[in-house]
Enzyme design. Structure first.
Site, short mmCIF file in Angstrom:
data_model
loop_
_atom_site.label_atom_id
_atom_site.label_comp_id
_atom_site.label_asym_id
_atom_site.label_seq_id
_atom_site.Cartn_x
_atom_site.Cartn_y
_atom_site.Cartn_z
N LEU A 280 0.32 0.45 -4.83
CA LEU A 280 0.64 0.66 -3.41
C LEU A 280 -0.58 0.95 -2.55
CD1 LEU A 280 3.88 2.81 -3.82
CD2 LEU A 280 3.74 0.45 -3.05
N ARG A 281 -1.78 0.85 -3.16
CA ARG A 281 -2.99 1.13 -2.37
C ARG A 281 -3.11 0.19 -1.18
NH1 ARG A 281 -6.15 1.94 -7.28
NH2 ARG A 281 -6.37 4.17 -7.62
N GLY A 282 -2.77 -1.09 -1.40
CA GLY A 282 -2.86 -2.08 -0.33
C GLY A 282 -2.01 -1.70 0.87
#
Length: 359
Positions: A280-282
């Protein structure tokens, strides 16, 4: 570290850097919101990567620090107040620290060391601060980051993410603040960074050598003018430098008030999902970068243009590499963005994003 004026080497002004808009924007957004997670700048040799990064550090206003503090802590820091136990905190000012990490640096040089002999004989935690301590509240620049030992890159990324550095030796443990904007640069011809490490950088800017002959001449003339008389050249750009500094400081203060429509957040996550981005970093970085851009532009609400401007910078390095694919990863992100958000995507060569094979 005091307010006393010292003779400093002239630094090329940030506002005088021609082109490379993606790189400049990514750097500014990370200064506005350091939680974006740093910038990875990959590009050809001699494209002004180091010059631009040093120029940014020089542009930023001075910060208030505790005098003779090895960690550049602010006088209002709760830990500092606790240490001084109600006494007046001696304060001074300093330029935002800009630390260059040398390629051959050891882990001790980066993280700091504990003097075990002194700790045992005198019963004190004798700590020799490293580069992470020096970089606290500033910028940490790693040139040729793709040639750095993976273990060291991991240490840097962990500290940048947590804002703390922990040094442990012989049962003695020391923690200190290490909040900095991590900036890596490199030439892709010398090898890529492992995907697991690349993913940890918030944004990724790809820069190319300027092809336009007129612009190249302009860059050469500018550099010659700066080298011949740095003071006169700096004076010429002083008004622009001050204006940009004020714009960045204003954006830092406005950031907490910036909001984003729920539908936009859902669509950003849809783009990440369709691009098959791991984790979920993006999603998180795209949200943060869009808000930072809105703050930079003087607004408190994110627009579609904000998201379109930053999304390729936030996602291009998170895509799975397909050696047979000829399409540029940045354009692939923009194409998916266009489909999800229902907008027309400009020519892939716009904004410096040249498709692979078209160099």
């Amino acid at each position: 570290m005091s307010t006393a004026t010292s003779i400093r080497r002239a630094v090329f002004p940030f506002t005088a850097v021609i082109g490379q808009e993606d790189m400049k924007l990514a750097l500014i957004l990370n200064v506005i919101d350091p939680k974006i997670g740093g910038v990875m700048i990959m590009g050809d040799r001699g494209t002004g990567k180091s010059t631009t990064i040093r120029a940014l550090a020089d542009l930023l206003p001075e910060i208030s620090v505790v005098e003779n503090d090895p960690f550049n802590r602010a006088p209002e820091d709760p830990e500092v107040k606790q240490e001084f136990d109600g006494q007046a905190v001696p304060a001074g000012t300093m330029k935002v620290p800009m630390v260059d990490l040398p390629l051959g640096a050891t882990e001790d040089r980066v993280c700091g060391t504990i003097d075990i002999e002194k700790a045992l004989s005198e019963g004190v935690k004798a700590f020799e601060p490293g580069l992470l301590a020096k970089a606290n509240r500033g910028l940490l620049y790693v040139d040729e980051v793709n040639l750095l030992d993976d273990h060291l890159v991991d240490v840097l990324l962990d500290s940048a993410a947590s804002g703390r550095n922990t040094v442990e030796r012989e049962g003695i443990s020391i923690r200190h603040p290490a909040q900095f904007v991590l900036i890596g640069s490199g030439n892709p011809e010398e090898g890529e960074l492992r995907p697991q490490l690349l993913d940890r950088f918030g944004m990724h800017a790809e820069i190319r050598t300027v092809k336009d002959p007129g612009q190249r001449v302009q860059i050469v003339d500018q550099r010659s003018e700066f080298d011949q008389d740095p003071d006169a050249f700096l004076d010429k750009y002083q008004a622009e430098q001050t204006a940009l500094q004020e714009k960045i400081v204003s954006a830092q203060q406005r950031l907490k008030d910036v909001t984003m429509d729920h539908e936009y957040r859902v669509q950003i996550s849809q783009v990440c999902s369709e691009l098959d981005v791991d984790g979920l970093r993006g999603d998180i970085v795209s949200n943060r970068a869009a808000k930072a851009l809105a703050a930079y532009e003087g607004r408190t609400e994110v627009t579609l243009d904000d998201i379109q401007t930053v999304i390729a910078l936030c996602l291009r390095h998170r895509l799975r590499k397909d050696p047979l694919e000829s399409i540029d990863s940045g354009y692939k992100v923009e194409k998916t963005f266009g489909t999800v958000f229902g907008v027309t995507i400009p020519d892939p060569s716009a904004n410096g994003r040249t498709p692979v094979g078209a160099r």
